[in-house]
Scaffold this motif. Structure first.
Motif, PDB file in Angstrom:
ATOM      1  N   ILE A  25      99.803  -4.191  53.882  1.00  0.00           N
ATOM      2  CA  ILE A  25     101.195  -4.082  53.441  1.00  0.00           C
ATOM      3  C   ILE A  25     101.894  -2.922  54.138  1.00  0.00           C
ATOM      4  CG2 ILE A  25     100.574  -5.059  51.197  1.00  0.00           C
ATOM      5  CD1 ILE A  25     100.926  -2.304  49.992  1.00  0.00           C
ATOM      6  N   ALA A  26     103.209  -3.025  54.261  1.00  0.00           N
ATOM      7  CA  ALA A  26     103.982  -2.013  54.995  1.00  0.00           C
ATOM      8  C   ALA A  26     104.229  -0.757  54.166  1.00  0.00           C
ATOM      9  CB  ALA A  26     105.318  -2.617  55.432  1.00  0.00           C
ATOM     10  N   GLN A  27     104.141  -0.863  52.859  1.00  0.00           N
ATOM     11  CA  GLN A  27     104.366   0.282  51.973  1.00  0.00           C
ATOM     12  C   GLN A  27     103.209   1.268  52.078  1.00  0.00           C
ATOM     13  OE1 GLN A  27     106.962   0.483  49.413  1.00  0.00           O
ATOM     14  NE2 GLN A  27     106.292   2.579  49.086  1.00  0.00           N
ATOM     15  N   PRO A  28     103.459   2.550  52.321  1.00  0.00           N
ATOM     16  CA  PRO A  28     102.357   3.534  52.314  1.00  0.00           C
ATOM     17  C   PRO A  28     101.727   3.631  50.923  1.00  0.00           C
ATOM     18  CG  PRO A  28     104.323   4.428  53.402  1.00  0.00           C
ATOM     19  CD  PRO A  28     104.751   3.168  52.724  1.00  0.00           C
ATOM     20  N   VAL A  29     100.404   3.495  50.866  1.00  0.00           N
ATOM     21  CA  VAL A  29      99.693   3.478  49.587  1.00  0.00           C
ATOM     22  C   VAL A  29      98.357   4.188  49.763  1.00  0.00           C
ATOM     23  CG1 VAL A  29      98.607   2.032  47.818  1.00  0.00           C
ATOM     24  CG2 VAL A  29     100.711   1.262  48.915  1.00  0.00           C
ATOM     25  N   TRP A  30      97.972   4.959  48.736  1.00  0.00           N
ATOM     26  CA  TRP A  30      96.587   5.405  48.670  1.00  0.00           C
ATOM     27  C   TRP A  30      96.080   5.231  47.244  1.00  0.00           C
ATOM     28  CZ3 TRP A  30     100.009   9.777  49.131  1.00  0.00           C
ATOM     29  CH2 TRP A  30      99.936  10.692  48.111  1.00  0.00           C
ATOM     30  N   VAL A  31      94.754   5.217  47.125  1.00  0.00           N
ATOM     31  CA  VAL A  31      94.110   4.992  45.840  1.00  0.00           C
ATOM     32  C   VAL A  31      93.238   6.198  45.522  1.00  0.00           C
ATOM     33  CG1 VAL A  31      92.561   3.508  44.503  1.00  0.00           C
ATOM     34  CG2 VAL A  31      94.087   2.497  46.227  1.00  0.00           C
ATOM     35  N   ILE A  32      93.327   6.682  44.275  1.00  0.00           N
ATOM     36  CA  ILE A  32      92.493   7.807  43.855  1.00  0.00           C
ATOM     37  C   ILE A  32      91.619   7.371  42.687  1.00  0.00           C
ATOM     38  CG2 ILE A  32      94.077   9.597  44.644  1.00  0.00           C
ATOM     39  CD1 ILE A  32      95.167   9.858  41.881  1.00  0.00           C
ATOM     40  N   ASP A  33      90.444   7.995  42.582  1.00  0.00           N
ATOM     41  CA  ASP A  33      89.537   7.646  41.486  1.00  0.00           C
ATOM     42  C   ASP A  33      89.832   8.515  40.268  1.00  0.00           C
ATOM     43  OD1 ASP A  33      88.397  10.146  41.957  1.00  0.00           O
ATOM     44  OD2 ASP A  33      86.712   9.315  43.112  1.00  0.00           O
ATOM     45  N   HIS A  34      89.002   8.351  39.243  1.00  0.00           N
ATOM     46  CA  HIS A  34      89.249   9.051  37.989  1.00  0.00           C
ATOM     47  C   HIS A  34      89.236  10.571  38.159  1.00  0.00           C
ATOM     48  CE1 HIS A  34      89.528   9.462  33.666  1.00  0.00           C
ATOM     49  NE2 HIS A  34      88.505  10.310  33.682  1.00  0.00           N
ATOM     50  N   GLY A  35      88.485  11.071  39.130  1.00  0.00           N
ATOM     51  CA  GLY A  35      88.416  12.512  39.370  1.00  0.00           C
ATOM     52  C   GLY A  35      89.519  13.031  40.266  1.00  0.00           C
ATOM     53  N   GLY A  36      90.399  12.160  40.739  1.00  0.00           N
ATOM     54  CA  GLY A  36      91.519  12.591  41.581  1.00  0.00           C
ATOM     55  C   GLY A  36      91.218  12.613  43.053  1.00  0.00           C
ATOM     56  N   GLU A  37      90.037  12.074  43.468  1.00  0.00           N
ATOM     57  CA  GLU A  37      89.703  12.037  44.885  1.00  0.00           C
ATOM     58  C   GLU A  37      90.232  10.759  45.523  1.00  0.00           C
ATOM     59  OE1 GLU A  37      85.525  12.492  45.394  1.00  0.00           O
ATOM     60  OE2 GLU A  37      85.520  14.598  44.726  1.00  0.00           O
ATOM     61  N   ILE A  38      90.600  10.870  46.785  1.00  0.00           N
ATOM     62  CA  ILE A  38      91.152   9.733  47.514  1.00  0.00           C
ATOM     63  C   ILE A  38      90.028   8.780  47.897  1.00  0.00           C
ATOM     64  CG2 ILE A  38      92.434   9.019  49.572  1.00  0.00           C
ATOM     65  CD1 ILE A  38      93.749  11.810  49.561  1.00  0.00           C
ATOM     66  N   ARG A  39      90.186   7.517  47.538  1.00  0.00           N
ATOM     67  CA  ARG A  39      89.172   6.511  47.873  1.00  0.00           C
ATOM     68  C   ARG A  39      89.632   5.624  49.016  1.00  0.00           C
ATOM     69  NH1 ARG A  39      85.028   5.780  44.251  1.00  0.00           N
ATOM     70  NH2 ARG A  39      84.230   4.579  46.009  1.00  0.00           N
ATOM     71  N   PHE A  40      90.945   5.513  49.195  1.00  0.00           N
ATOM     72  CA  PHE A  40      91.455   4.625  50.243  1.00  0.00           C
ATOM     73  C   PHE A  40      92.889   5.009  50.552  1.00  0.00           C
ATOM     74  CE2 PHE A  40      94.197   0.940  51.083  1.00  0.00           C
ATOM     75  CZ  PHE A  40      93.683   0.541  52.312  1.00  0.00           C
ATOM     76  N   ALA A  41      93.282   4.928  51.828  1.00  0.00           N
ATOM     77  CA  ALA A  41      94.681   5.086  52.248  1.00  0.00           C
ATOM     78  C   ALA A  41      94.948   4.028  53.296  1.00  0.00           C
ATOM     79  CB  ALA A  41      94.934   6.481  52.814  1.00  0.00           C
ATOM     80  N   ASN A  42      96.012   3.264  53.131  1.00  0.00           N
ATOM     81  CA  ASN A  42      96.283   2.185  54.093  1.00  0.00           C
ATOM     82  C   ASN A  42      96.911   2.747  55.366  1.00  0.00           C
ATOM     83  OD1 ASN A  42      98.937   2.659  53.403  1.00  0.00           O
ATOM     84  ND2 ASN A  42      99.416   0.540  52.862  1.00  0.00           N
TER      85      ASN A  42
END
Length: 357
Positions: A25-42
């Protein structure tokens, strides 16, 4: 396989599945886990934040990596950061304007949404954001355009008012010349003609008529001098603003205190300041029944400050013709006019004019 291992593998599978959806997707997105760490960034998020590879962000604390300072560079404590709140509360957070930190330390203005997402290891969050630099530029350009259009419209309106005021002044000048000096000079001519006719037959009467003619000439000259002072007093050109205001004070029906700093002004500014003071003081006498007034002229930060205050009735209508004319006069010099006229009494006009020093 332990339950923790199964949860971890399930968590990885969930993030992999989510990553496969968000990667394109064109929208900048990242995903964080329950501890606040980044798990994925597109890829869109990597590009916006200045990173080359998602591995550079994976496992990094989200706040301390991307959101750790305010726009002014001051520290932004993680405890104050609402972006991580969905991990604890399950609520969705939206910010119209915030700042993210890029890899090189520069900052970008963003609008973001942070929404909760459940995984086997606990609730995390998906953060989607938009770089609003272009939007801010367009908004700024729109504001500047609107301000420029408003200034241009006001300038055109002021120009019309100045032209109308000049036309009115010319018409009034013509009336005053017709009713005053012109009539007196006509009387002079008539008296001289009668004196010429009576010179032989009635010399005493002729001398009397000549005396009347001389008196009419004197009154006519005085009238012309008074008119000339209203157009542009000679003392202003020969002796300057302070002397011209001092002469003006002598003609007022109330005492005037002058406080004038020594400053050399260009001719147009000096004339405008004089007539600004003259008109303001005339208004104080005519409309406010003032008993005294004060004029202060000083220079500060490359601007001329002209303040005219009186102890009159106050409550001046800032949209009325007299004050509108004064505002137009100052605006023609790229200056501003501030009016303070409480109903309890007294009026202070403060004009500030750039000198281009």
């Amino acid at each position: 396989m332990t339950r923790a291992t199964q949860a971890g593998r399930g968590d990885d599978d969930a993030y992999k599945f989510l990553s496969s959806i968000l990667a394109g997707i064109a929208q900048p997105v990242w995903v964080i886990d329950h501890g606040g760490e980044i798990r994925f960034a597109n890829p869109a998020a990597l590009a916006a934040l200045g990173y080359d590879d998602a591995a550079e962000l994976r496992g990094q604390p989200s706040h301390e990596t991307i959101h750790y300072k305010h726009a002014d560079g001051s520290h932004y404590p993680a405890a104050d950061c609402p972006m991580l709140r969905p991990c604890q509360t399950g609520e969705t957070i939206h910010s119209d304007e915030d700042w993210f930190v890029r890899r090189d330390g520069t900052m970008i203005p963003v609008e973001y949404w942070s929404a909760p997402i459940d995984s086997p290891a606990g609730r995390g969050a998906v953060v989607a954001f938009t770089d609003i630099q272009e939007r801010r530029r367009l908004e700024r350009a729109t504001r500047e355009r609107d301000i420029a259009q408003a200034h241009a419209a006001e300038a055109r309106a002021a120009q019309r008012r100045i032209i109308e005021a000049a036309d009115t002044s010319r018409a009034q000048l013509a009336r005053e010349l017709h009713d005053g000096a012109q009539q007196q000079f006509l009387n002079t001519i008539l008296n001289l003609q009668r004196a010429e006719q009576d010179w032989s037959s009635a010399p005493e009467r002729a001398r009397h008529l000549i005396g009347l003619a001389v008196e009419e000439v004197r009154r006519g000259i005085d009238g012309l001098r008074e008119l000339a002072a209203g157009i542009h007093p000679a003392i202003l050109a020969t002796r300057g603003l302070a002397a011209a205001l001092d002469a003006l004070a002598a003609r007022l029906p109330f005492p005037l205190e002058l406080e004038i700093a020594p400053v050399e002004l260009a001719g147009p500014i000096e004339a405008s300041v004089y007539f600004f003071c003259s008109e303001a003081l005339a208004n104080a006498a005519k409309h406010a029944q003032a008993q005294s007034a004060h004029v202060k002229i000083a220079v500060s930060d490359g601007r001329l400050a002209v303040q005219v205050s009186d102890d009159g009735s106050g409550g001046a209508d800032t949209t009325a013709g007299g004050l509108a004319g004064l505002r137009d006069r100052i605006a023609a010099l790229d200056g501003t006019l501030e009016v303070n006229s409480p109903p309890s009494g007294g009026t202070t006009l403060t004009a500030r004019i750039p000198l281009g020093l």
